[in-house]
Design a protein around this motif. Structure first.
Motif, PDB file in Angstrom:
ATOM      1  N   MET A   1      14.533   5.596  -9.851  1.00  0.00           N
ATOM      2  CA  MET A   1      13.345   5.391  -8.716  1.00  0.00           C
ATOM      3  C   MET A   1      12.238   6.125  -8.749  1.00  0.00           C
ATOM      4  N   ASN A   2      11.190   5.864  -8.447  1.00  0.00           N
ATOM      5  CA  ASN A   2       9.844   6.474  -8.469  1.00  0.00           C
ATOM      6  C   ASN A   2       9.825   7.501  -7.443  1.00  0.00           C
ATOM      7  N   THR A   3       9.446   8.851  -7.842  1.00  0.00           N
ATOM      8  CA  THR A   3       9.698  10.024  -7.065  1.00  0.00           C
ATOM      9  C   THR A   3       8.291  10.053  -6.426  1.00  0.00           C
ATOM     10  N   ILE A   4       7.116   9.741  -6.902  1.00  0.00           N
ATOM     11  CA  ILE A   4       5.819   9.961  -6.328  1.00  0.00           C
ATOM     12  C   ILE A   4       5.507   9.004  -5.190  1.00  0.00           C
ATOM     13  N   PHE A   5       5.730   7.909  -5.386  1.00  0.00           N
ATOM     14  CA  PHE A   5       5.631   6.980  -4.036  1.00  0.00           C
ATOM     15  C   PHE A   5       6.771   6.176  -4.098  1.00  0.00           C
ATOM     16  N   SER A   6       7.040   5.735  -2.861  1.00  0.00           N
ATOM     17  CA  SER A   6       7.896   4.692  -2.527  1.00  0.00           C
ATOM     18  C   SER A   6       7.524   3.260  -2.717  1.00  0.00           C
ATOM     19  N   ILE A   7       8.610   2.471  -2.601  1.00  0.00           N
ATOM     20  CA  ILE A   7       7.962   0.959  -3.132  1.00  0.00           C
ATOM     21  C   ILE A   7       7.081   0.424  -1.903  1.00  0.00           C
ATOM     22  N   LYS A   8       7.382   0.996  -0.831  1.00  0.00           N
ATOM     23  CA  LYS A   8       6.642   0.465   0.423  1.00  0.00           C
ATOM     24  C   LYS A   8       5.178   0.825   0.235  1.00  0.00           C
ATOM     25  N   GLU A   9       4.905   2.142  -0.260  1.00  0.00           N
ATOM     26  CA  GLU A   9       3.664   2.792  -0.344  1.00  0.00           C
ATOM     27  C   GLU A   9       2.723   1.986  -1.368  1.00  0.00           C
ATOM     28  N   VAL A  10       3.549   1.669  -2.559  1.00  0.00           N
ATOM     29  CA  VAL A  10       3.183   1.208  -3.654  1.00  0.00           C
ATOM     30  C   VAL A  10       2.717  -0.207  -3.506  1.00  0.00           C
ATOM     31  N   THR A  11       3.610  -1.060  -2.610  1.00  0.00           N
ATOM     32  CA  THR A  11       3.261  -2.270  -2.277  1.00  0.00           C
ATOM     33  C   THR A  11       1.989  -2.228  -1.570  1.00  0.00           C
ATOM     34  N   ASN A  12       1.855  -1.623  -0.464  1.00  0.00           N
ATOM     35  CA  ASN A  12       0.601  -1.535   0.258  1.00  0.00           C
ATOM     36  C   ASN A  12      -0.494  -1.378  -0.483  1.00  0.00           C
ATOM     37  N   LYS A  13      -0.514  -0.236  -1.413  1.00  0.00           N
ATOM     38  CA  LYS A  13      -1.512   0.056  -2.296  1.00  0.00           C
ATOM     39  C   LYS A  13      -1.879  -1.342  -3.270  1.00  0.00           C
ATOM     40  N   ILE A  14      -1.079  -2.015  -3.684  1.00  0.00           N
ATOM     41  CA  ILE A  14      -1.482  -3.134  -4.709  1.00  0.00           C
ATOM     42  C   ILE A  14      -1.819  -4.156  -3.607  1.00  0.00           C
ATOM     43  N   GLU A  15      -1.560  -4.612  -2.483  1.00  0.00           N
ATOM     44  CA  GLU A  15      -1.815  -5.436  -1.753  1.00  0.00           C
ATOM     45  C   GLU A  15      -3.287  -5.124  -1.480  1.00  0.00           C
ATOM     46  N   HIS A  16      -3.811  -3.955  -1.152  1.00  0.00           N
ATOM     47  CA  HIS A  16      -5.181  -3.605  -0.857  1.00  0.00           C
ATOM     48  C   HIS A  16      -5.839  -3.985  -2.342  1.00  0.00           C
ATOM     49  N   PHE A  17      -5.466  -3.252  -3.349  1.00  0.00           N
ATOM     50  CA  PHE A  17      -5.837  -3.606  -4.700  1.00  0.00           C
ATOM     51  C   PHE A  17      -6.426  -5.384  -5.052  1.00  0.00           C
ATOM     52  N   CYS A  18      -5.208  -5.887  -4.397  1.00  0.00           N
ATOM     53  CA  CYS A  18      -5.291  -7.471  -4.921  1.00  0.00           C
ATOM     54  C   CYS A  18      -6.499  -8.120  -3.826  1.00  0.00           C
ATOM     55  N   THR A  19      -6.466  -7.514  -2.259  1.00  0.00           N
ATOM     56  CA  THR A  19      -7.322  -8.008  -1.377  1.00  0.00           C
ATOM     57  C   THR A  19      -8.682  -7.660  -1.767  1.00  0.00           C
ATOM     58  N   TYR A  20      -9.091  -6.370  -2.225  1.00  0.00           N
ATOM     59  CA  TYR A  20     -10.304  -5.892  -2.833  1.00  0.00           C
ATOM     60  C   TYR A  20     -11.100  -6.886  -3.787  1.00  0.00           C
ATOM     61  N   GLN A  21     -10.405  -7.329  -4.478  1.00  0.00           N
ATOM     62  CA  GLN A  21     -10.811  -8.110  -5.725  1.00  0.00           C
ATOM     63  C   GLN A  21      -9.686  -9.014  -6.050  1.00  0.00           C
ATOM     64  N   LYS A  22     -10.106 -10.328  -6.499  1.00  0.00           N
ATOM     65  CA  LYS A  22      -9.270 -11.224  -7.263  1.00  0.00           C
ATOM     66  C   LYS A  22      -8.565 -10.556  -8.472  1.00  0.00           C
ATOM     67  N   ARG A  23      -7.343 -10.283  -8.756  1.00  0.00           N
ATOM     68  CA  ARG A  23      -6.656  -9.995  -9.959  1.00  0.00           C
ATOM     69  C   ARG A  23      -5.738 -10.925 -10.731  1.00  0.00           C
ATOM     70  N   CYS A  24      -5.553 -10.794 -11.734  1.00  0.00           N
ATOM     71  CA  CYS A  24      -4.498 -11.416 -12.754  1.00  0.00           C
ATOM     72  C   CYS A  24      -3.427 -10.680 -12.712  1.00  0.00           C
ATOM     73  N   HIS A  25      -2.259 -11.190 -12.976  1.00  0.00           N
ATOM     74  CA  HIS A  25      -0.849 -10.658 -13.086  1.00  0.00           C
ATOM     75  C   HIS A  25      -1.147  -9.682 -14.209  1.00  0.00           C
ATOM     76  N   GLU A  26      -1.698  -9.570 -15.216  1.00  0.00           N
ATOM     77  CA  GLU A  26      -1.805  -8.435 -16.016  1.00  0.00           C
ATOM     78  C   GLU A  26      -2.410  -7.079 -15.662  1.00  0.00           C
ATOM     79  N   GLU A  27      -3.358  -7.328 -14.861  1.00  0.00           N
ATOM     80  CA  GLU A  27      -4.157  -6.084 -14.221  1.00  0.00           C
ATOM     81  C   GLU A  27      -3.085  -5.464 -13.168  1.00  0.00           C
TER      82      GLU A  27
END
Length: 159
Positions: A1-27
Motif C-alpha cells: 500500500m502506498n504510504t504517501i497518498f491514499s487510493i481515494k486521494e490519488v483517484t481524486n488527483k487523477i480525476e482532476h488530471f483527466c478533467t483538466y485535459q484529455k489524456r490517454c491511458h499511457e499518460e
C-alpha cells in the motif's frame, strides 16, 4: 500500500488530471507511477476512470489529432507517430486520420509550404529546397506531397 497518498486521494488527483485535459491511458499510468502507486493500485484506479468517462482513448485520440493538425499544422505522419508513441491502437489512429478532411489538409499544407518558402532567403536553390523539404517532412507531411510542391514551385520560379 502506498504510504504517501491514499487510493481515494490519488483517484481524486487523477480525476482532476483527466478533467483538466484529455489524456490517454499511457499518460495516466505514467502519472500514477510517478505518484509511487503499485501495479494493483494502478489497475484499480484505471478501472474506476474508464466507466466514469474520465478516460476515453477514442475521445483523446480524436482531440489530439484534430488539435495538432489545426493548431500546430502537423501532417498525418507526425500525428500517427506521436499517437503510436502514446501506445494508441492503429484502429484509433486510422479513425483520427480519416477525420482530417482532404480539403482542410491540403489548405494547411499549402499555406505552411508558402509561408516556409517565403521565410528562406537562401540564394542557393539546392540549399533552399533541402531546407524546405526537411522542414515539411519533420512536420509530418508525406514525401510525395512535399516533392510535388518543390517541383511546382521550381516550375513557377523558372517558368
Amino acid at each position: 500500500m502506498n504510504t504517501i497518498f491514499s487510493i481515494k486521494e490519488v483517484t481524486n488527483k487523477i480525476e482532476h488530471f483527466c478533467t483538466y485535459q484529455k489524456r490517454c491511458h499511457e499518460e495516466v499510468v505514467q502519472k500514477l507511477r510517478a505518484l509511487k502507486m503499485d501495479p494493483e493500485e494502478i489497475d484499480r484506479i484505471m478501472v474506476h476512470l474508464i466507466p466514469d468517462n474520465f478516460l476515453n482513448e477514442e475521445r483523446f485520440t480524436c482531440s489530439f489529432g484534430r488539435g495538432k493538425h489545426r493548431k500546430k499544422h502537423w501532417g498525418k505522419i507526425r500525428i500517427a507517430n506521436e499517437l503510436k508513441s502514446k501506445r494508441i491502437t492503429q484502429t484509433l489512429i486510422t479513425i483520427v486520420l480519416k477525420e482530417i478532411y482532404p480539403d482542410e489538409y491540403d489548405a494547411t499544407f499549402n499555406a505552411l509550404a508558402e509561408r516556409q518558402l517565403g521565410i528562406h532567403t537562401e540564394r542557393d536553390t539546392l540549399k533552399k529546397r533541402n531546407k524546405f523539404c526537411d522542414y515539411m517532412l519533420r512536420r509530418g507531411y508525406e514525401n510525395n506531397l512535399v516533392f510535388e510542391k518543390v517541383k511546382e514551385l521550381e516550375h513557377l520560379e523558372y517558368g
